[in-house]
Scaffold this active site. Structure first.
Site, PDB file in Angstrom:
ATOM      1  CB  SER A 105      14.654  -8.968  24.753  1.00 27.20           C
ATOM      2  OG  SER A 105      13.749  -8.043  24.181  1.00 27.20           O
TER       3      SER A 105
ATOM      4  CG  MET B 291      10.092 -18.433  17.113  1.00 24.30           C
ATOM      5  SD  MET B 291      11.550 -17.378  17.268  1.00 24.30           S
ATOM      6  CE  MET B 291      10.932 -16.149  18.417  1.00 24.30           C
TER       7      MET B 291
ATOM      8  CB  THR C 115       5.957 -11.878  23.150  1.00 23.46           C
ATOM      9  OG1 THR C 115       6.737 -11.768  24.357  1.00 23.46           O
ATOM     10  CG2 THR C 115       5.615 -10.474  22.651  1.00 23.46           C
ATOM     11  CB  CYS C 116       7.264 -16.836  23.542  1.00 24.42           C
ATOM     12  SG  CYS C 116       8.716 -16.006  22.850  1.00 24.42           S
TER      13      CYS C 116
ATOM     14  NE  ARG D   2       8.801  -8.177  26.980  1.00 21.37           N
ATOM     15  CZ  ARG D   2       9.556  -7.793  28.010  1.00 21.37           C
ATOM     16  NH1 ARG D   2       9.011  -7.153  29.031  1.00 21.37           N
ATOM     17  NH2 ARG D   2      10.857  -8.021  28.006  1.00 21.37           N
TER      18      ARG D   2
ATOM     19  CB  ALA E 234       2.886 -20.991   9.196  1.00 19.20           C
ATOM     20  N   GLY E 235       4.270 -19.015  11.927  1.00 18.00           N
ATOM     21  CA  GLY E 235       4.355 -17.628  12.379  1.00 18.00           C
ATOM     22  C   GLY E 235       5.753 -17.045  12.206  1.00 18.00           C
TER      23      GLY E 235
ATOM     24  N   PRO F 289      15.755  -7.707  17.738  1.00 13.50           N
ATOM     25  CG  PRO F 289      16.096  -8.042  15.437  1.00 13.50           C
ATOM     26  CD  PRO F 289      16.580  -8.486  16.799  1.00 13.50           C
ATOM     27  CD  GLU F 290      13.847 -11.494  16.353  1.00 12.09           C
ATOM     28  OE1 GLU F 290      14.493 -11.986  15.409  1.00 12.09           O
ATOM     29  OE2 GLU F 290      14.405 -11.048  17.391  1.00 12.09           O
TER      30      GLU F 290
END
Length: 420
Positions: A111, A196, A53-54, A56, A193-194, A117-118
């Protein structure tokens, strides 16, 4: 051979953005890695999941702890990072600690935005990709089902998810601060368009802006999100021509190259003041753009101070959440140890059964050659005893000093139980 859960990775607390982006792995790369797990000098990785992820990039695997150095080197090589640099900024957890870490990650306790929750959705997606690549077996299936379950328990039984604190909501708050609360006339461009970007649009749609516009390489995706939130969209190729029209630009794509590079510098320098928020890892906006006098550029790490302001209520829930997680880890580890014991007992029974069958065959052969039956029984009993104890005695003799007291204690219990 002992195999246990192992975690190797780096995150927002262990590594700065410029290091994390070197270990950012695309879904396609992850699929390829998990579909072709390496044999490292004869040692195998039994199961594996990769979460990127952005904030980790982590490897979760089932392997022999003696493989740790080889796993570090292999995982570093999957990115574009020097192995020594990776070692300096990474961490690892083994067995109980690995399970505890995974449960904390799924629950949002590890986090940047405490309790967000993401991460749970991102972990579920990572596990699904691993399943499709045959990287998840019986052990990881149970472990991650428990991780998802404990995340739900933590969110329902504590205030860890209380208040709207997220990267997306922090972008909105930052916009209000930088624009001096004059956001009602500001035009916002979302690039990507993801998930986030969709979350950001959702938050920004709750406020009256001068206009919200989305752009993505795939025009159909831009149109779908634009229709969903009743906003405008422009073709990706039009960003350069129209960028001067926007006051706020928020970008988060999976591109390995800058979306807004140094070629935009001159055009932006003659434009009005701009707020640019780069949520991508690797980054979408060339850092040199932030040197322009009329541009304020923020990376995902720059949002940390804003995020921290709303976390007091959530921090108070950490001890309770941790207790829930620890209890669940202990339950899981008990299941894992019982499973390992069952497998060991099964292997032991099968081995003894094979020895028995070989000795029966040998005894029958001796009887067919007219050997005395009592002699044959005596020889078979002696050979069975010797073969049964051979492996156990050798294990004792070759055991390390730190293990000897445990082995001696278990054997004493076995001997005592047989005497009763």
């Amino acid at each position: 051979m002992i195999i246990v859960p192992i975690v190797i990775g780096l995150n927002h607390t262990s590594a700065p953005l410029e290091i994390r982006e070197q270990m950012s792995l695309s879904v396609d790369v992850i699929r390829k890695l998990l579909s072709n797990l390496p044999v490292l000098d004869g040692d195998v990785i039994n199961e594996a999941v990769i979460l990127s992820t952005c904030n980790r990039t982590e490897l979760y695997c089932i392997a022999n702890p003696k493989m740790l150095d080889k796993l570090f080197l292999w995982f570093a090589k999957t990115g574009s990072i020097n192995p020594d640099v990776f070692r300096k900024h990474s961490y690892h957890y083994i067995d109980f600690d690995a399970v505890y870490h995974i449960f904390r990650v799924s629950s949002g306790l590890d986090s940047m935005v405490l309790g967000e929750p993401e991460i749970l959705g991102q972990m579920k997606k990572a596990v699904l990709i691993a399943k499709e690549a045959k990287g998840v077996g019986f052990f990881f299936h149970r472990l991650f089902q428990d991780a998802f379950s404990v995340a739900k328990t933590v969110r329902t039984q504590t205030d860890i998810g209380r208040n709207s604190i997220s990267i997306a909501s922090s972008c909105l708050k930052l916009s209000s601060i930088v624009m001096n609360n004059g956001i009602q006339n500001a035009k916002v461009l979302f690039i990507g368009a993801g998930e986030m970007i969709e979350l950001c649009i959702k938050h920004f749609s709750s406020v009256n802006f001068g206009g919200l516009v989305i752009s993505n390489r795939t025009l159909a995706k831009s149109k779908n999100l634009a229709d969903k939130f009743s906003i405008d969209f422009i073709p990706f190729e039009q960003i350069y021509d129209d960028i001067s029209d926007f006051d706020i630009i928020i970008s988060c794509t999976a591109s390995n190259d800058f979306i807004i590079d140094n070629s935009y510098a001159e055009k932006l320098s003659y434009s009005t003041n701009k707020l640019m928020i780069d949520l991508a890892v690797p980054r979408d906006i060339d850092p040199v753009i932030g040197n322009l006098n009329n541009v304020k550029l923020y990376s995902i790490d720059d949002l940390a101070s804003i995020i921290k302001q709303g976390l007091d209520a959530r921090r108070a829930s950490i001890p309770k959440a941790d207790n829930i997680i620890l209890a669940k880890v202990k339950i899981f580890m008990k299941w894992a140890h019982q499973r390992d014991l069952t497998l060991t007992i099964t292997n032991l029974i099968n081995k003894i059964e094979n020895i028995k069958l070989l000795e029966i065959e040998r005894a029958n052969s001796m009887i067919s050659k007219n050997f005395n039956k009592e002699y044959v029984i005596s020889v078979m009993a002696h050979r069975l005893t010797k073969k049964f104890l051979h492996g156990l005695i050798n294990a004792m003799k070759n055991s390390e000093e730190k293990d000897f007291s445990h082995i001696h204690g278990y054997l004493s219990k076995v001997i005592d139980s047989q005497d009763k």
